[in-house]
Design a protein around this motif. Structure first.
Motif, PDB file in Angstrom:
ATOM      1  N   ALA A 158       6.061  20.170  51.071  1.00  0.00           N
ATOM      2  CA  ALA A 158       5.525  19.810  49.760  1.00  0.00           C
ATOM      3  C   ALA A 158       4.840  18.448  49.789  1.00  0.00           C
ATOM      4  O   ALA A 158       3.747  18.273  49.222  1.00  0.00           O
ATOM      5  CB  ALA A 158       6.654  19.808  48.723  1.00  0.00           C
ATOM      6  N   THR A 159       5.453  17.486  50.468  1.00  0.00           N
ATOM      7  CA  THR A 159       4.850  16.161  50.565  1.00  0.00           C
ATOM      8  C   THR A 159       3.541  16.207  51.335  1.00  0.00           C
ATOM      9  O   THR A 159       2.549  15.557  50.955  1.00  0.00           O
ATOM     10  CB  THR A 159       5.824  15.181  51.251  1.00  0.00           C
ATOM     11  OG1 THR A 159       7.057  15.143  50.520  1.00  0.00           O
ATOM     12  CG2 THR A 159       5.230  13.787  51.318  1.00  0.00           C
ATOM     13  N   SER A 160       3.512  16.972  52.413  1.00  0.00           N
ATOM     14  CA  SER A 160       2.279  17.108  53.204  1.00  0.00           C
ATOM     15  C   SER A 160       1.169  17.729  52.369  1.00  0.00           C
ATOM     16  O   SER A 160       0.011  17.272  52.404  1.00  0.00           O
ATOM     17  CB  SER A 160       2.545  17.961  54.446  1.00  0.00           C
ATOM     18  OG  SER A 160       3.533  17.381  55.266  1.00  0.00           O
ATOM     19  N   PHE A 161       1.516  18.755  51.611  1.00  0.00           N
ATOM     20  CA  PHE A 161       0.517  19.417  50.767  1.00  0.00           C
ATOM     21  C   PHE A 161      -0.056  18.457  49.735  1.00  0.00           C
ATOM     22  O   PHE A 161      -1.285  18.356  49.569  1.00  0.00           O
ATOM     23  CB  PHE A 161       1.140  20.622  50.064  1.00  0.00           C
ATOM     24  CG  PHE A 161       0.331  21.132  48.906  1.00  0.00           C
ATOM     25  CD1 PHE A 161      -0.939  21.639  49.100  1.00  0.00           C
ATOM     26  CD2 PHE A 161       0.842  21.091  47.613  1.00  0.00           C
ATOM     27  CE1 PHE A 161      -1.705  22.098  48.031  1.00  0.00           C
ATOM     28  CE2 PHE A 161       0.093  21.539  46.544  1.00  0.00           C
ATOM     29  CZ  PHE A 161      -1.178  22.040  46.750  1.00  0.00           C
ATOM     30  N   VAL A 162       0.797  17.738  49.039  1.00  0.00           N
ATOM     31  CA  VAL A 162       0.333  16.811  48.002  1.00  0.00           C
ATOM     32  C   VAL A 162      -0.529  15.711  48.609  1.00  0.00           C
ATOM     33  O   VAL A 162      -1.600  15.369  48.074  1.00  0.00           O
ATOM     34  CB  VAL A 162       1.532  16.206  47.236  1.00  0.00           C
ATOM     35  CG1 VAL A 162       1.055  15.107  46.296  1.00  0.00           C
ATOM     36  CG2 VAL A 162       2.268  17.283  46.457  1.00  0.00           C
ATOM     37  N   ALA A 163      -0.087  15.147  49.737  1.00  0.00           N
ATOM     38  CA  ALA A 163      -0.839  14.064  50.371  1.00  0.00           C
ATOM     39  C   ALA A 163      -2.225  14.539  50.813  1.00  0.00           C
ATOM     40  O   ALA A 163      -3.238  13.863  50.570  1.00  0.00           O
ATOM     41  CB  ALA A 163      -0.057  13.521  51.560  1.00  0.00           C
ATOM     42  N   LEU A 164      -2.279  15.707  51.454  1.00  0.00           N
ATOM     43  CA  LEU A 164      -3.568  16.244  51.912  1.00  0.00           C
ATOM     44  C   LEU A 164      -4.462  16.577  50.730  1.00  0.00           C
ATOM     45  O   LEU A 164      -5.674  16.296  50.756  1.00  0.00           O
ATOM     46  CB  LEU A 164      -3.335  17.490  52.767  1.00  0.00           C
ATOM     47  CG  LEU A 164      -2.701  17.266  54.138  1.00  0.00           C
ATOM     48  CD1 LEU A 164      -2.332  18.613  54.771  1.00  0.00           C
ATOM     49  CD2 LEU A 164      -3.628  16.494  55.060  1.00  0.00           C
TER      50      LEU A 164
END
Length: 335
Positions: free
Chosen positions: A291-297
């Motif tokens: 989830a964090t990777s998705f939001v950051a990207l």
């Protein structure tokens, strides 16, 4: 038609690889050859299809890997052969597909390159009966002082672009990195078609909730979490990555990258499935990382605004509106 051929080729290659069917692999190669006949950039995808087949062979099938690769290559040759023969017969020189590859490479690699399409001084893209192909040949002859065939003119521009790369290695790396950002950026770069203008004219497009930056970000999550699921998933990943890499030497436009949307949608669906299953199973660590990777990207892809490109895009949008008004007989609005 190109999107249909691209999806048909991708599906058939995945099915043929899973079944290890040489006949189906030949069929996928034929579709790829036809696809490349419609847009030259897909010619580079032949190499990536071969890599995808080789890299995903496992176990006892490794002994048959070369047969599978040969089947894809044979099919691609069959698909390309009619266009190549036509070029030899009508043009009198060996041109596999098209003679605009060289100038397109130069557009993406010279002092004025931006990562998107830029006009070259001395070439009138909109000139009737000439355009980029005829204009680039005339300019190549003017600069070299030699009479050139279309194929030789293309080779001339390719050499000019490569010489610029060798003379400016640092700028080349920075420029290609910018092109990679343009591939994932939410901004739709116009060339012939203008998405922003179409969105202004279409209520359906304005109401769409799917944006390129979100789709690509979620697609990356799906690529990482679904890589080991099957041979087909690995092939899809290699074809997606290969197409992105194939565009970097040239330039990025919305119409070039749009063919990736269906593949990204498949990976995005895998990403959603992974997030949902992690949530249901209360697997907090993988859920938090994904989830964090998705939001950051997604934030990076949506916030990145290509400098120096949006201004020229506004000009193309006004041009599109003017052409539409002129075709409708409204000369006052066109002007």
């Amino acid at each position: 038609l190109l999107l249909f051929l691209f999806l048909s080729f991708t599906w058939l290659l995945c099915v043929a690889a899973d079944r290890e069917s040489l006949l189906w692999l030949v069929g996928s190669g034929i579709l790829l050859g036809l696809l490349a006949s419609g847009r030259g950039i897909f010619l580079l995808l032949i190499a990536w299809a071969v890599i995808a087949v080789l890299a995903t062979v496992r176990g006892a099938a490794r002994s048959r890997a070369l047969w599978q690769v040969g089947a894809v290559a044979l099919g691609a040759l069959i698909g390309l052969l009619p266009v190549t023969l036509h070029n030899v017969i009508r043009g009198g020189e060996l041109v596999v597909l098209t003679t605009n590859g060289g100038i397109n490479y130069y557009v993406g690699n010279h002092d004025g390159a931006t990562g998107a399409y830029t006009t070259i001084e001395g070439i009138d893209f909109f000139q009737p009966g000439s355009g980029q192909d005829g204009g680039s040949r005339a300019l190549a002859e003017q600069r070299s002082g030699q009479t050139m065939s279309p194929g030789k003119a293309s080779s001339y521009w390719l050499r000019q672009g490569l010489e610029w790369n060798l003379s400016h290695p640092g700028r080349t790396v920075a420029l290609w990195a910018k092109k990679l950002l343009l591939m994932v950026s939410n901004y739709e770069i116009p060339q012939i078609e203008n998405y922003d203008w179409a969105k202004d004219e279409s209520a359906f497009l304005r109401a769409s909730l799917v944006r390129w930056g979100w789709l690509f970000a979620l697609g990356i999550v799906g690529m990482v979490t679904g890589l080991r699921r099957s041979r087909s998933a690995a092939i899809l990943l290699l074809l997606t990555s290969g197409y992105v890499v194939s565009l970097l030497p040239f330039f990025v436009t919305g119409r070039f990258r749009v063919v990736l949307a269906p593949l990204l949608a498949v990976f995005a669906a895998q990403g959603l499935v992974f997030l949902w299953r992690s949530l249901r199973a209360r697997q907090t660590r993988p859920l938090a990382i994904a989830a964090t990777s998705f939001v950051a990207l997604a934030v990076v892809f949506n916030l990145y605004s290509p400098p120096g490109i949006e201004a020229s895009s506004d000009m193309l949008r006004d041009y599109s509106r003017g052409v539409t008004a002129m075709q409708a007989g409204n000369l006052e609005e066109a002007l």
